[in-house]
Design a protein around this motif. Structure first.
Motif, PDB file in Angstrom:
ATOM      1  N   GLN A 193     -53.437  16.998   6.761  1.00 37.60           N
ATOM      2  CA  GLN A 193     -54.437  16.624   7.874  1.00 37.60           C
ATOM      3  C   GLN A 193     -54.383  17.296   9.038  1.00 37.60           C
ATOM      4  O   GLN A 193     -55.369  17.712   9.850  1.00 37.60           O
ATOM      5  CB  GLN A 193     -54.125  15.197   7.865  1.00 37.60           C
ATOM      6  CG  GLN A 193     -55.185  14.356   8.825  1.00 37.60           C
ATOM      7  CD  GLN A 193     -56.469  14.736   8.276  1.00 37.60           C
ATOM      8  OE1 GLN A 193     -56.722  14.140   7.283  1.00 37.60           O
ATOM      9  NE2 GLN A 193     -57.528  15.161   8.923  1.00 37.60           N
ATOM     10  N   ALA A 196     -55.871  20.657   8.323  1.00 34.70           N
ATOM     11  CA  ALA A 196     -57.549  20.447   8.284  1.00 34.70           C
ATOM     12  C   ALA A 196     -57.955  20.088   9.642  1.00 34.70           C
ATOM     13  O   ALA A 196     -59.023  20.936  10.073  1.00 34.70           O
ATOM     14  CB  ALA A 196     -57.601  19.225   7.480  1.00 34.70           C
ATOM     15  N   ASP A 197     -57.391  19.400  10.555  1.00 36.18           N
ATOM     16  CA  ASP A 197     -58.127  19.257  11.996  1.00 36.18           C
ATOM     17  C   ASP A 197     -58.040  20.634  12.799  1.00 36.18           C
ATOM     18  O   ASP A 197     -58.845  20.746  13.293  1.00 36.18           O
ATOM     19  CB  ASP A 197     -57.020  18.357  12.522  1.00 36.18           C
ATOM     20  CG  ASP A 197     -57.230  16.768  12.022  1.00 36.18           C
ATOM     21  OD1 ASP A 197     -58.388  16.694  11.326  1.00 36.18           O
ATOM     22  OD2 ASP A 197     -56.470  15.778  12.251  1.00 36.18           O
ATOM     23  N   ALA A 199     -58.179  23.666  11.396  1.00 30.74           N
ATOM     24  CA  ALA A 199     -59.451  24.270  10.836  1.00 30.74           C
ATOM     25  C   ALA A 199     -60.798  23.797  11.450  1.00 30.74           C
ATOM     26  O   ALA A 199     -61.811  24.822  11.710  1.00 30.74           O
ATOM     27  CB  ALA A 199     -59.334  24.539   9.385  1.00 30.74           C
ATOM     28  N   ALA A 200     -60.956  22.670  11.366  1.00 30.05           N
ATOM     29  CA  ALA A 200     -62.283  22.074  11.735  1.00 30.05           C
ATOM     30  C   ALA A 200     -62.599  22.334  13.153  1.00 30.05           C
ATOM     31  O   ALA A 200     -63.558  22.546  13.653  1.00 30.05           O
ATOM     32  CB  ALA A 200     -62.072  20.545  11.540  1.00 30.05           C
ATOM     33  N   ALA A 201     -61.499  22.349  13.974  1.00 23.79           N
ATOM     34  CA  ALA A 201     -61.588  22.542  15.605  1.00 23.79           C
ATOM     35  C   ALA A 201     -62.058  23.902  15.880  1.00 23.79           C
ATOM     36  O   ALA A 201     -63.063  24.097  16.695  1.00 23.79           O
ATOM     37  CB  ALA A 201     -60.276  22.344  16.307  1.00 23.79           C
ATOM     38  N   ASP A 202     -61.462  24.782  15.332  1.00 24.73           N
ATOM     39  CA  ASP A 202     -62.055  26.274  15.379  1.00 24.73           C
ATOM     40  C   ASP A 202     -61.959  26.642  16.936  1.00 24.73           C
ATOM     41  O   ASP A 202     -63.117  27.097  17.444  1.00 24.73           O
ATOM     42  CB  ASP A 202     -63.341  26.488  14.555  1.00 24.73           C
ATOM     43  CG  ASP A 202     -63.585  27.891  14.624  1.00 24.73           C
ATOM     44  OD1 ASP A 202     -62.637  28.754  14.636  1.00 24.73           O
ATOM     45  OD2 ASP A 202     -64.598  28.423  14.351  1.00 24.73           O
ATOM     46  N   ASP A 203     -61.108  26.289  17.780  1.00 28.77           N
ATOM     47  CA  ASP A 203     -61.045  26.483  19.405  1.00 28.77           C
ATOM     48  C   ASP A 203     -60.028  27.439  19.570  1.00 28.77           C
ATOM     49  O   ASP A 203     -58.846  27.298  19.961  1.00 28.77           O
ATOM     50  CB  ASP A 203     -60.876  25.362  20.029  1.00 28.77           C
ATOM     51  CG  ASP A 203     -61.055  25.479  21.252  1.00 28.77           C
ATOM     52  OD1 ASP A 203     -61.163  26.428  21.867  1.00 28.77           O
ATOM     53  OD2 ASP A 203     -60.891  24.279  22.084  1.00 28.77           O
TER      54      ASP A 203
END
Length: 312
Positions: A193, A196-197, A199-203
């Motif tokens: 998790q 995944a968080d 990778a999703a943020a991509d900041d």
């Protein structure tokens, strides 16, 4: 200790394969007129730092270095001397010592031999994919260390994760923590998790991750993510058992702190458990201080969670 005969057979099979691949069964090494042993003697003479001009070795020392029978080495040196590639003479300091050195023709012969061997290895490596090549070279280092050689300090590179390596982070956390601490699949799920968080943020301005690559193989990782506008959080520090004790964890934490400072954070925190003693020592040396701790039951174990932080 008894050795499994199947393991003996596996080593012998590999030896037969590899000696054929590198051509040591041929009459000359890498297409030259020199045998493998002759080539090794020329190499040691060409690369020794001793002697007034370099390239000079005590014959007894050369025998010990290469672990050769004295008579066998004498015959090799006699052939090389007859070919005009080496000279043998008593030492000016001790007439009982015999010194051998390369002639100019010997240096030229070694240069040609060395170039031929480099070309042969380049041909061997050319069809190997980058990933397979790194794994192969890392395995060579592992073999040397396991059999008592010292290849030197492992080559450490810190880099961003490559495609597929976020999955490696999850898998290695799950496997190592299960093996070393008996934590169940819920820990691996938590790591998944977090990844995944990330990778999703991509900041890329506010978060980063690093893979520690040792001798071409992933050997550790760490993540830096945002807790809030002014506070960063260090997460998922991991070092493979084979890379521990070489400063890999400390380097990962240092890189995380540098990034957090450059990103404008004023403070950084982390959460760990008291059983992770090696990681806690790294954090303490990096300037983290324990803020609080609390017992909890997670991942199938009774644990004591700890919150650490430091100013940037």
């Amino acid at each position: 200790m008894a050795v499994d005969p199947a393991q003996v057979a596996q080593v012998r099979t590999f030896n037969r394969f590899y000696t054929k691949v590198i051509g040591v069964l041929q009459s000359g090494l890498a297409g030259t007129p020199h045998s493998l042993t002759e080539a090794r003697v020329l190499y040691e003479l060409a690369n020794t730092p001793t002697g007034d001009r370099g390239g000079e070795v005590d014959v007894a020392g050369l025998r010990r270095l290469l672990d050769l029978d004295a008579g066998y080495l004498s015959r090799i040196l006699a052939r090389l001397e007859a070919a005009g590639l080496v000279t043998r003479e008593p030492s000016s300091d001790d007439a009982r010592r015999r010194l051998v050195r390369l002639t100019e023709d010997g240096r030229s012969a070694f240069a040609a031999l060395d170039a031929a061997q480099v070309a042969a290895v380049e041909r061997l490596l050319a069809p190997v994919a980058d990933t397979d090549g790194r794994r192969m070279l890392a395995a060579m280092g592992t073999i040397r260390r396991a059999l008592g050689d010292s290849p030197g300090r492992p080559g450490l590179v810190l880099r961003p994760p490559e495609p597929g390596e976020l999955g490696w982070v999850v898998a290695r956390h799950g496997a190592l923590y299960a093996e070393e601490y008996g934590w169940d699949a819920r820990f691996e799920g938590m790591v998944a998790q977090i990844v995944a968080d990330f990778a999703a943020a991509d900041d890329q301005r506010r978060q980063a991750a690093w893979i520690a690559e040792v001798d071409g193989e992933p050997a550790g990782c760490v993540f830096c993510v945002a807790e809030n506008e002014t506070t960063a959080k260090l997460r998922l520090l991991l070092v493979e058992p084979s890379a521990r004790g070489a400063g890999v964890g400390a380097r990962l934490v240092e890189e995380c702190l540098r990034f957090a400072t450059r990103a404008g954070y004023r403070r950084i925190t982390l959460w760990t458990n008291d059983v992770l003693t090696s990681a806690r020592r790294i954090y303490e040396r990096a300037g983290f201080r324990l803020d609080s701790e609390e017992p909890h039951h997670s991942f199938g174990r009774d644990l004591v969670g700890q919150n650490w932080s430091r100013e940037l």
